[in-house]
Design a protein around this motif. Structure first.
Motif, PDB file in Angstrom:
ATOM      1  N   PHE A   1     -10.193 -12.416   1.121  1.00 61.99           N
ATOM      2  CA  PHE A   1     -10.386 -12.320  -0.310  1.00 61.99           C
ATOM      3  C   PHE A   1     -10.842 -10.949  -1.174  1.00 61.99           C
ATOM      4  CE2 PHE A   1     -10.712 -16.753   0.453  1.00 61.99           C
ATOM      5  CZ  PHE A   1      -9.237 -17.315  -0.226  1.00 61.99           C
ATOM      6  N   TRP A   2     -11.684 -10.111  -0.075  1.00 57.75           N
ATOM      7  CA  TRP A   2     -12.661  -9.448  -0.671  1.00 57.75           C
ATOM      8  C   TRP A   2     -11.963  -7.523  -0.449  1.00 57.75           C
ATOM      9  CZ3 TRP A   2     -15.154 -13.408  -0.333  1.00 57.75           C
ATOM     10  CH2 TRP A   2     -15.869 -14.311  -2.299  1.00 57.75           C
ATOM     11  N   ALA A   3     -10.635  -7.763   1.248  1.00 58.07           N
ATOM     12  CA  ALA A   3     -10.695  -6.686   1.548  1.00 58.07           C
ATOM     13  C   ALA A   3      -9.571  -6.327   0.615  1.00 58.07           C
ATOM     14  CB  ALA A   3      -9.658  -7.468   2.774  1.00 58.07           C
ATOM     15  N   SER A   4      -9.126  -5.073   0.081  1.00 58.99           N
ATOM     16  CA  SER A   4      -8.504  -4.259  -0.056  1.00 58.99           C
ATOM     17  C   SER A   4      -7.581  -3.112  -0.056  1.00 58.99           C
ATOM     18  CB  SER A   4      -9.081  -3.736  -1.673  1.00 58.99           C
ATOM     19  OG  SER A   4     -10.406  -3.208  -1.557  1.00 58.99           O
ATOM     20  N   ALA A   5      -7.894  -3.117   1.576  1.00 55.80           N
ATOM     21  CA  ALA A   5      -7.486  -1.577   2.284  1.00 55.80           C
ATOM     22  C   ALA A   5      -7.163  -2.186   3.722  1.00 55.80           C
ATOM     23  CB  ALA A   5      -8.671  -0.559   2.543  1.00 55.80           C
ATOM     24  N   THR A   6      -6.094  -1.555   4.830  1.00 49.95           N
ATOM     25  CA  THR A   6      -5.793  -2.482   5.425  1.00 49.95           C
ATOM     26  C   THR A   6      -6.838  -2.429   6.846  1.00 49.95           C
ATOM     27  OG1 THR A   6      -3.386  -1.348   5.007  1.00 49.95           O
ATOM     28  CG2 THR A   6      -3.900  -1.745   7.434  1.00 49.95           C
ATOM     29  N   MET A   7      -7.189  -1.740   6.727  1.00 53.76           N
ATOM     30  CA  MET A   7      -8.285  -1.344   7.867  1.00 53.76           C
ATOM     31  C   MET A   7      -9.496  -2.738   7.494  1.00 53.76           C
ATOM     32  SD  MET A   7      -7.591   0.049  10.840  1.00 53.76           S
ATOM     33  CE  MET A   7      -6.434   0.186  10.260  1.00 53.76           C
TER      34      MET A   7
ATOM     35  N   SER B   1       0.308  -1.166   0.216  1.00 55.51           N
ATOM     36  CA  SER B   1      -0.574  -0.419  -0.229  1.00 55.51           C
ATOM     37  C   SER B   1       1.031   1.463   0.280  1.00 55.51           C
ATOM     38  CB  SER B   1      -0.636   0.190   0.879  1.00 55.51           C
ATOM     39  OG  SER B   1      -1.673  -1.436   1.192  1.00 55.51           O
ATOM     40  N   ASN B   2       2.516   1.061   0.328  1.00 55.08           N
ATOM     41  CA  ASN B   2       2.755   2.730   1.077  1.00 55.08           C
ATOM     42  C   ASN B   2       3.130   2.812  -0.488  1.00 55.08           C
ATOM     43  OD1 ASN B   2       2.227   2.383   3.551  1.00 55.08           O
ATOM     44  ND2 ASN B   2       3.823   1.022   4.076  1.00 55.08           N
ATOM     45  N   ALA B   3       3.716   0.998  -1.285  1.00 52.31           N
ATOM     46  CA  ALA B   3       4.545   1.553  -2.226  1.00 52.31           C
ATOM     47  C   ALA B   3       3.536   1.949  -3.528  1.00 52.31           C
ATOM     48  CB  ALA B   3       5.691   0.379  -2.996  1.00 52.31           C
ATOM     49  N   HIS B   4       2.091   2.146  -3.466  1.00 51.19           N
ATOM     50  CA  HIS B   4       1.233   2.388  -4.509  1.00 51.19           C
ATOM     51  C   HIS B   4      -0.040   2.967  -3.974  1.00 51.19           C
ATOM     52  CE1 HIS B   4       2.813  -2.015  -5.949  1.00 51.19           C
ATOM     53  NE2 HIS B   4       3.478  -1.008  -6.779  1.00 51.19           N
ATOM     54  N   PRO B   5       0.862   4.804  -3.569  1.00 48.11           N
ATOM     55  CA  PRO B   5      -0.885   4.920  -2.300  1.00 48.11           C
ATOM     56  C   PRO B   5      -1.522   5.403  -3.814  1.00 48.11           C
ATOM     57  CG  PRO B   5       1.796   5.857  -2.876  1.00 48.11           C
ATOM     58  CD  PRO B   5       1.712   5.107  -3.389  1.00 48.11           C
TER      59      PRO B   5
END
Length: 559
Positions: free
Chosen positions: A416-422, A327-331
């Protein structure tokens, strides 16, 4: 202090009478601190792999499968020693085994801190796992043999929080220490932050060993061994510490000893082969009808439960770290978990080639927020666990175990459908909490599922199968993550669902034990047992419940 009875049918006082006459106070609190710190240290060492894995991977240039082997060796070592420490403590005493294993473990910690190769580090983790089983199981037994019957359950509940505390503290310390970009050369070894983090285990380990060395052997063990004079000296010490009175004023002058005191002394002295032979003889009853089905079902259930618990728990910081670094590499971009894992696998080899054996505390290797998020998951899971534990008496142990594991598996597929850290953290919190809650239900369910005469070895066998399940879970995660993302996670969540279904088939209390008491008395006994069996034990609960169950089992033939 007024003592209503110092004798028992002219033969002396039982343990319950003798420990009650010694009073309750400072000594029991010191025993709790000692056993609690031993258990706390065991919890820290059990969980440390999860936080050093990303750095160890860089330091030794490991693949995911080799990381899985490290976890499996630690858990497998515990499985190998599941019955050993119980037998040795029965032959040589609880205190001696605790002190010796703590000191040997300290040597393992130092050697692991300075290990320069993967092979040596892996062997040391195997030995650490074997040594870790002693404090994990015997700490409850040691504490319980200083406590009267009325207070033992509450002390067991309080002890359970020590393991929770260790798994909450670990990610906090990792968050502070491991990301620090520094290194020091000592004796030809490049000491980096992860090695310092591991070396910190020495502090609670040596303090726990020192306290255990200062404390006496348990009076219940000494009394069961036929060592009346030694047991009376301990009772007098407890009495003097609690009351401030002179030890000679302790009101009990004689103790009830085993019928064959000489045989008991021999069995509890140096004849460890006799103890091991007795353990094998009792264990053989578990694989014969009508107990065989119960044994097989319980072992499979706990295998599945630990497969899920350790397979997910040990890899959670690593997965969170990979996700956060991506996530940090692809903000601003949103990627699903499996996309991130596959991207990390594709780039892992080039990272190692470029970085080599670099400073593994560098933030490019470990994202600090992964440790913080893990601490959040553990804290939130603890709150949910406490609530669910209280509800056990209302919904039933079997229902709680089945429902929690089924919910864990179903919610887990949401990863499988989680796309954010939270989103990943939210799914992890609920999955982790439900898996742990299922373990608690299984622990209390297994307590009285075996006949009384083999309950101790029965629970030890279940504990062994759980450690094997944890080992297989980590091996499966390590090997399969190198080739796929969907397969290992599906296996993990599917196993949780299977565990829930199997819990529905579990038996109730063993019928033979109910037949030995009148109906009214049996109902009252069941009511009391249900309340006492609800023990708050989180993270690695297999060790805890086995120790609590061994307490009456190890002494039943003596007092």
């Amino acid at each position: 202090m007024k003592v209503t009875s110092g004798r028992c049918k002219g033969d002396g006082a039982r343990f319950s009478e003798a420990v009650e006459a010694a009073g309750h106070g400072k000594f029991q609190y010191l025993a709790f601190i000692t056993a609690g710190l031993v258990y706390f240290t065991s919890g820290m060492e059990s969980g440390i792999n999860a936080y050093i894995l990303p750095s160890v991977k860089c330091a030794f240039q490991l693949s995911d499968s080799q990381m899985g082997i490290l976890n499996a060796l630690f858990l497998g070592g515990g499985a190998l020693a599941a019955h050993l420490w119980g037998a040795l403590s029965d032959a040589y005493g609880r205190r001696l085994v605790l002190v010796c294993t703590a000191l040997l473990d300290a040597v393992c910690i130092v050697a692991s801190t300075f290990a320069t190769s993967y092979s040596l580090f892996a062997v040391l983790r195997l030995f650490a796992g074997m040594l870790n089983m002693a404090p994990a199981g015997l700490s409850f037994l040691y504490l319980g043999e200083f406590i009267g019957d009325k207070r033992r359950s509450s002390y067991a509940q309080a002890m359970g929080t020590m393991w929770i505390a260790s798994w909450i503290l670990l990610p906090g310390l990792a968050w502070v220490i491991i990301p620090q970009p520094w290194s020091v050369d000592v004796l030809g070894v490049r000491l980096e932050s992860w090695r310092l983090f591991m070396g910190l285990l020495l502090v609670p380990n040596l303090v726990a060993a020192s306290l255990a060395f200062y404390m006496p052997e348990t009076p219940k063990y000494l009394q069961a061994a036929g060592r009346e004079d030694d047991a009376l000296r301990v009772y007098r010490r407890i009495y003097a510490t609690n009351t401030g009175d002179h030890p000679d004023n302790y009101p009990i002058k004689r103790l009830r000893l085993p019928v064959a005191a000489a045989a008991a002394s021999s069995a509890h002295g140096k004849d460890v082969l006799h103890v091991l032979a007795r353990t094998v003889r009792l264990s053989s009853e578990l694989i014969r009808p009508p107990v065989l089905y119960r044994t097989a079902l319980c072992c499979v259930i706990y295998f599945c439960s630990m497969f899920v618990m350790y397979g997910f728990g040990y890899w959670l910081p690593e997965l969170l770290s990979r996700f956060q670094m991506h996530s940090n590499a692809h903000p601003g971009e949103r990627h699903y978990v499996c996309d991130v894992i596959l991207a990390a696998e594709t780039g892992s080899n080039s990272t190692l080639e470029l970085g080599g054996n670099t400073n593994c505390g560098d933030s490019s290797v470990v994202d600090p927020s992964a440790f913080l998020n893990t601490a959040i998951v553990n804290c939130a899971s603890m709150g949910i666990n406490l609530i669910s534990t209280v509800s056990t008496g209302y919904v039933g142990r079997r229902t709680l175990s089945a429902a929690a594991n089924l919910m864990a598996g179903l919610v887990g597929f949401g990863l499988f459908w989680a796309s954010a850290t939270m989103e990943v953290v939210a799914v992890a919190i609920f999955f982790n909490a439900m898996a742990e809650t299922g373990c608690i239900g299984i622990n209390t369910m297994v307590v009285d599922i075996f006949p009384s005469r083999v309950s101790g070895v029965g629970v030890a066998s279940v504990m062994l199968s759980g450690r094997l399940g944890g080992s297989v879970g980590n091996l499966a995660m390590g090997y399969l993550l190198e080739h796929s993302c969907v397969l290992p996670l599906t296996l993990l969540f599917g196993t949780a669902i299977v565990c829930g279904v199997l819990c529905c088939l579990a038996h109730r209390r063993y019928a033979e034990d109910d037949d030995k008491v009148p109906a009214a008395q049996g109902e009252q006994t069941m009511a009391n047992k249900t309340k006492e069996d609800v023990v708050v034990v989180l993270k690695a609960p297999a060790q805890t419940q086995a120790a609590v169950q061994e307490l009456p089992a190890l002494q039943a033939n003596h007092i």
